[in-house]
Design an enzyme around this catalytic site. Structure first.
Site, PDB file in Angstrom:
ATOM      1  N   GLU A   1       8.361   1.783  14.371  1.00 40.03           N
ATOM      2  CA  GLU A   1       8.825   2.269  13.148  1.00 40.03           C
ATOM      3  C   GLU A   1       8.944   3.878  13.751  1.00 40.03           C
ATOM      4  OE1 GLU A   1       9.337  -0.520   9.760  1.00 40.03           O
ATOM      5  OE2 GLU A   1       7.201  -0.076   9.999  1.00 40.03           O
TER       6      GLU A   1
ATOM      7  N   CYS B   1      -3.480   0.846   7.004  1.00 37.60           N
ATOM      8  CA  CYS B   1      -3.451   0.021   7.843  1.00 37.60           C
ATOM      9  C   CYS B   1      -4.045   0.781   9.091  1.00 37.60           C
ATOM     10  CB  CYS B   1      -2.345  -0.793   8.392  1.00 37.60           C
ATOM     11  SG  CYS B   1      -0.828   0.761   8.654  1.00 37.60           S
TER      12      CYS B   1
ATOM     13  N   ASN C   1       0.645  -1.287   0.126  1.00 40.44           N
ATOM     14  CA  ASN C   1       0.074   0.066   0.009  1.00 40.44           C
ATOM     15  C   ASN C   1       0.741   1.267   0.005  1.00 40.44           C
ATOM     16  OD1 ASN C   1       0.639  -0.853   2.477  1.00 40.44           O
ATOM     17  ND2 ASN C   1      -1.024   0.550   3.697  1.00 40.44           N
TER      18      ASN C   1
ATOM     19  N   GLU D   1       4.592  -5.203  11.826  1.00 38.13           N
ATOM     20  CA  GLU D   1       3.799  -4.049  11.556  1.00 38.13           C
ATOM     21  C   GLU D   1       2.500  -4.614  11.036  1.00 38.13           C
ATOM     22  OE1 GLU D   1       3.804  -1.395  12.981  1.00 38.13           O
ATOM     23  OE2 GLU D   1       5.918  -1.083  13.422  1.00 38.13           O
TER      24      GLU D   1
END
Ligand code: NDP
Length: 499
Positions: free
Chosen positions: A472, A293, A161, A259
């Site tokens: 992250e 997400c 994405n 993630e």
């Protein structure tokens, strides 16, 4: 510093030992351009043997890079950031062709990727410093110090994405900390990480330090299992994340960053300014065709403003969600990643209808002029569902906004947390004490107060519960690409023992 975007970007999708190459393998997968629906290439799948040779080459290249100082490495990474900014428009256009997102969004993604490089390169000399500790026996007779050392070769597996940005969120800290990287993109969006390889090489990264292999589950699994891979960072679904974590423990022990997916919620109290709450719902649902997400498909609205909010949201969506060729500047809704994914989202619209939902707008396939065969979906807004319905429980990963009424603070906190995911959540209220009180009780890695879907390179990003572990975009991320070595020192001539 010579870099230019290849016109045949889909023909050579491996990046090995400093060069773009075709790759080898008996099996291939088709490379799509989502905006037109065209197949633009066939890419070989890397077998475990190919993965092995690429990882070994990275391992051979690692010592030269790993023994440079943080400042020497930072000089290369800052140069790469400059190349990205100098070529931003062309890279953004390539990202659109790779993923189907509107060009205005791709420009933001690419600019923020350059920022990620600068940020990680900039903080590395300070964050990766060691400590020194005096020990019993007097200063500088017995002491210890620590070193933060790179891990070696890091494996990274990305989702489709945000092809360039996801890659950068892993590669920038890994390289700044002195590791070599083997990256496997999603086969749905394989090209952007190859461009990053060309950029890093033009900036002076030694050959072999950043490698890209292509493939599907077998390739990913081979990377996870490889004993020379010393850490694995993965972005993707929960189901694959479980397999990744198992595979990473199967042959040796390695740290894993996951993630994963989400089923986030935006809570709107009736003291909110409706215009801003509508803006937040738009940001929470319709960026990147809803393929985000952190998207809050569950929009909980307090009864007092339910009707006004719903009407205004549908009106705003009808006015602002301009669909078209994502390469056009005024397009706000581009193409979904592929036909299969588009049909999956349509399946959720159908399930919502069969479970009593009312589709207030969208939820149908579209064929914009000039790009009729691309994978377009008119973004959906649906009301009338309850928390048990399939669309409210499962991650949709598409533009499907679900409006759910609520009455009380206590009730809505319970309903927001009633999911196995924990990636993000948002709360809208003019009462800031209430915002903070609720933020503290929500089970999510990120909470947006009176806003939604902000992402900054210096703010930690990651999930609670099944949405993953590790972060992250922050100093802890950089540290997670190192291992700490403690060194005990005795400078006295003699050493006494206890025997
Ligand atoms: P997938 O989990 O389907 O795939 C992710 C990657 O893993 C792909 O490259 C995939 O290859 C590969 N893979 C598949 N099987 C294995 C295996 N056994 N071992 C190793 N690698 C494997 O996710 P998607 O690409 O469809 O991405 C969508 C998901 O990603 C959503 O759930 C979304 O929420 C999540 N996501 C999370 C983000 C976050 O930061 N938290 C950000 C962006 C997305 P292949 O496609 O061939 O199967």
């Amino acid at each position: 510093m010579s870099f230019s975007i290849p016109s045949d970007f889909a023909s050579e999708l491996y990046f090995i030992n400093g060069k773009r190459v075709k790759g080898e393998g008996e099996q291939t997968f088709p490379v799509y351009e989502p905006r037109s629906g065209a197949v633009v290439g066939q890419c070989p799948t890397a077998s475990p043997a190919v993965v092995d040779s690429v990882v070994r080459a990275a391992s051979a290249a690692f010592p030269e890079w790993g023994t440079k100082t943080e400042l020497e490495r930072a000089a290369v990474l800052h140069k790469a950031a400059t190349i990205i900014r100098d070529n931003l428009e062309e890279i953004a256009r390539a990202e659109v062709r790779c993923n189907g997102k509107p060009i205005y969004e791709a420009r933001v993604d690419i600019a923020s990727s350059a920022d990620t490089l600068d940020y990680m390169a900039g903080i590395a000399p300070a964050v990766l410093q060691g400590d020194s500790m005096d020990l019993p026996g007097g200063p500088l007779t017995r002491f210890a110090y620590t070193r933060r050392e790179p891990l070696g070769v890091v494996g990274c597996i990305g989702a489709w994405n945000y092809p360039f940005q996801t890659c950068m969120w892993k590669v920038a800290p890994a390289l700044a900390a002195g590791n070599a990287v083997v990256y496997k993109p999603s086969p749905f969006a394989p090209a952007s990480p190859v461009l990053l390889g060309m950029i890093l090489t033009a900036a002076g990264l030694p050959a072999g330090v950043y490698q890209v292999v292509q493939g599907e589950a077998e390739t990913g699994q081979a990377l996870c299992e490889h004993p020379l891979i010393r850490k694995l960072s993965f972005t993707g679904s929960v189901a694959t994340g479980q397999k990744v974590q198992q595979a990473c423990a199967s042959k040796n022990i390695k740290p894993v960053t996951l993630e994963l997916g989400g089923k986030s919620a935006l809570v709107i109290f009736d003291d909110s300014e409706v215009k801003s709450a509508v803006a937040a719902a738009m940001l929470a649902n319709f960026l990147n065709q809803g393929q985000v997400c952190t998207n809050a498909t569950r929009v909980f609205v307090q009864r007092g403003i339910l009707e006004e909010f719903t009407n205004d949201l549908v009106k705003e969506a009808n006015e602002k969600l301009v669909m078209g060729d994502p390469l056009n500047d005024d397009t706000r809704v581009g193409a979904n990643i592929n036909e299969g994914h588009l049909n999956r989202i349509l399946g959720y619209v159908e399930s919502a209808k069969s479970e009593g939902g009312t589709v207030l707008r969208g939820g149908v396939r579209a064929h914009p002029a000039g790009v009729e065969n691309g994978f377009y979906l008119e973004p959906a807004i649906i009301s009338g569902l309850n928390d048990e319905s399939k669309a409210v429980r499962e991650e949709i990963f598409g533009a499907c906004c679900l409006i759910l009424p609520f009455e009380t603070e206590e009730e809505v906190i319970r309903r927001v947390n009633n999911t196995s995911f924990g990636l993000a959540a948002g709360v809208f209220s003019k009462n800031l004490a209430r915002c903070h009180r609720i933020a503290a009780q929500l089970e999510a890695g990120t909470v947006f107060c009176n806003s939604y879907n902000d992402t900054e390179v210096n703010v930690p990003f990651g999930g609670f519960k099944n949405s993953g572990h590790g972060r992250e975009n922050c100093p802890d991320t950089l540290k997670a690409y190192t291992q700490t070595k403690a060194i005990y020192v005795n400078v006295q001539d003699s050493l006494e023992h206890c025997f």
